[in-house]
Design a protein around this motif. Structure first.
Motif, mmCIF file in Angstrom:
data_model
loop_
_atom_site.group_PDB
_atom_site.id
_atom_site.type_symbol
_atom_site.label_atom_id
_atom_site.label_comp_id
_atom_site.label_asym_id
_atom_site.label_seq_id
_atom_site.Cartn_x
_atom_site.Cartn_y
_atom_site.Cartn_z
ATOM 1 N N UNK A 1 47.997 13.513 59.928
ATOM 2 C CA UNK A 1 47.854 12.775 58.725
ATOM 3 C C UNK A 1 46.550 13.364 57.800
ATOM 4 N N UNK A 2 45.834 14.289 58.512
ATOM 5 C CA UNK A 2 45.198 15.125 57.818
ATOM 6 C C UNK A 2 45.770 16.253 57.032
ATOM 7 N N UNK A 3 46.674 16.813 57.723
ATOM 8 C CA UNK A 3 47.455 17.829 57.045
ATOM 9 C C UNK A 3 48.370 17.397 55.743
ATOM 10 N N UNK A 4 48.901 16.061 55.858
ATOM 11 C CA UNK A 4 49.437 15.648 54.851
ATOM 12 C C UNK A 4 48.783 15.387 53.575
ATOM 13 N N UNK A 5 47.709 14.703 53.939
ATOM 14 C CA UNK A 5 46.470 14.583 52.662
ATOM 15 C C UNK A 5 46.174 15.952 52.142
ATOM 16 N N UNK A 6 46.014 16.914 53.074
ATOM 17 C CA UNK A 6 45.423 18.181 52.373
ATOM 18 C C UNK A 6 46.727 19.117 51.678
ATOM 19 N N UNK A 7 47.702 18.966 52.466
ATOM 20 C CA UNK A 7 49.209 19.467 51.696
ATOM 21 C C UNK A 7 49.313 18.963 50.260
ATOM 22 N N UNK A 8 49.252 17.563 50.106
ATOM 23 C CA UNK A 8 49.373 16.890 48.954
ATOM 24 C C UNK A 8 48.439 17.101 48.002
ATOM 25 N N UNK A 9 47.163 17.270 48.268
ATOM 26 C CA UNK A 9 46.060 17.717 47.484
ATOM 27 C C UNK A 9 46.169 19.093 46.736
ATOM 28 N N UNK A 10 46.679 20.023 47.731
ATOM 29 C CA UNK A 10 46.852 21.303 47.505
ATOM 30 C C UNK A 10 48.090 21.319 46.498
ATOM 31 N N UNK A 11 49.126 20.666 46.760
ATOM 32 C CA UNK A 11 50.330 20.788 45.911
ATOM 33 C C UNK A 11 49.843 20.377 44.615
ATOM 34 N N UNK A 12 49.051 19.061 44.403
ATOM 35 C CA UNK A 12 48.918 18.690 43.333
ATOM 36 C C UNK A 12 48.098 19.599 42.375
ATOM 37 N N UNK A 13 47.041 20.229 42.965
ATOM 38 C CA UNK A 13 46.358 21.464 42.275
ATOM 39 C C UNK A 13 47.198 22.373 41.667
ATOM 40 N N UNK A 14 48.356 22.737 42.600
ATOM 41 C CA UNK A 14 49.152 24.037 41.988
ATOM 42 C C UNK A 14 49.844 23.533 40.901
ATOM 43 N N UNK A 15 50.599 22.201 41.258
ATOM 44 C CA UNK A 15 51.163 21.676 40.087
ATOM 45 C C UNK A 15 50.710 21.415 38.677
ATOM 46 N N UNK A 16 49.273 20.929 38.752
ATOM 47 C CA UNK A 16 48.587 20.668 37.565
ATOM 48 C C UNK A 16 48.210 22.382 36.833
ATOM 49 N N UNK A 17 48.148 23.127 37.842
ATOM 50 C CA UNK A 17 47.605 24.585 37.419
ATOM 51 C C UNK A 17 49.181 25.278 36.712
ATOM 52 N N UNK A 18 50.241 25.064 37.255
ATOM 53 C CA UNK A 18 51.415 25.763 37.021
ATOM 54 C C UNK A 18 52.075 25.166 35.782
ATOM 55 N N UNK A 19 51.824 23.823 35.383
ATOM 56 C CA UNK A 19 52.541 23.001 34.410
ATOM 57 C C UNK A 19 51.635 22.879 33.157
#
Length: 106
Positions: A87-105
């Protein structure tokens, strides 16, 4: 891969693999290495700690290829802990992916 990334997720990977089936140390090291390059020396201290913390149980079984082997088995406490980590991994991974998406888009 960054060693700190591996160190942080290794415990979760061990729990997931042992949930699939009981495994002895070398077998577990091989199964981990198929997915993540790890030093075998980093696995055994982790297995000892996880056994001490009662996330894993051990038993010895005969081997057709030499001396008896120590197998690791997921305990009930270990299964609950694994579910928390997932559960913690899924939240962490989602947060990191959102940051990456915002930075690259952006």
């Amino acid at each position: 891969m960054n060693p700190q990334f591996k160190k942080g997720v290794l415990e979760l990977c061990v729990l997931v693999l042992v949930k699939q089936k009981d495994q002895y140390g070398y077998e577990l090291a091989q199964n981990l290495t198929n997915q993540i390059a790890i030093a075998e020396g980093s696995l055994y201290p982790l297995l000892r700690r996880m056994t001490k913390d009662q996330y894993l149980r051990t038993y010895t079984a005969k081997s057709s290829e030499g001396p008896p082997r120590k197998y690791y088995q997921l305990s009930d406490l270990g299964e609950k802990y694994m579910e928390e980590l997932i559960s913690e991994w899924n939240v962490f991974q989602g947060s990191v992916n959102n940051l990456i998406k915002e930075a690259t888009e952006g």
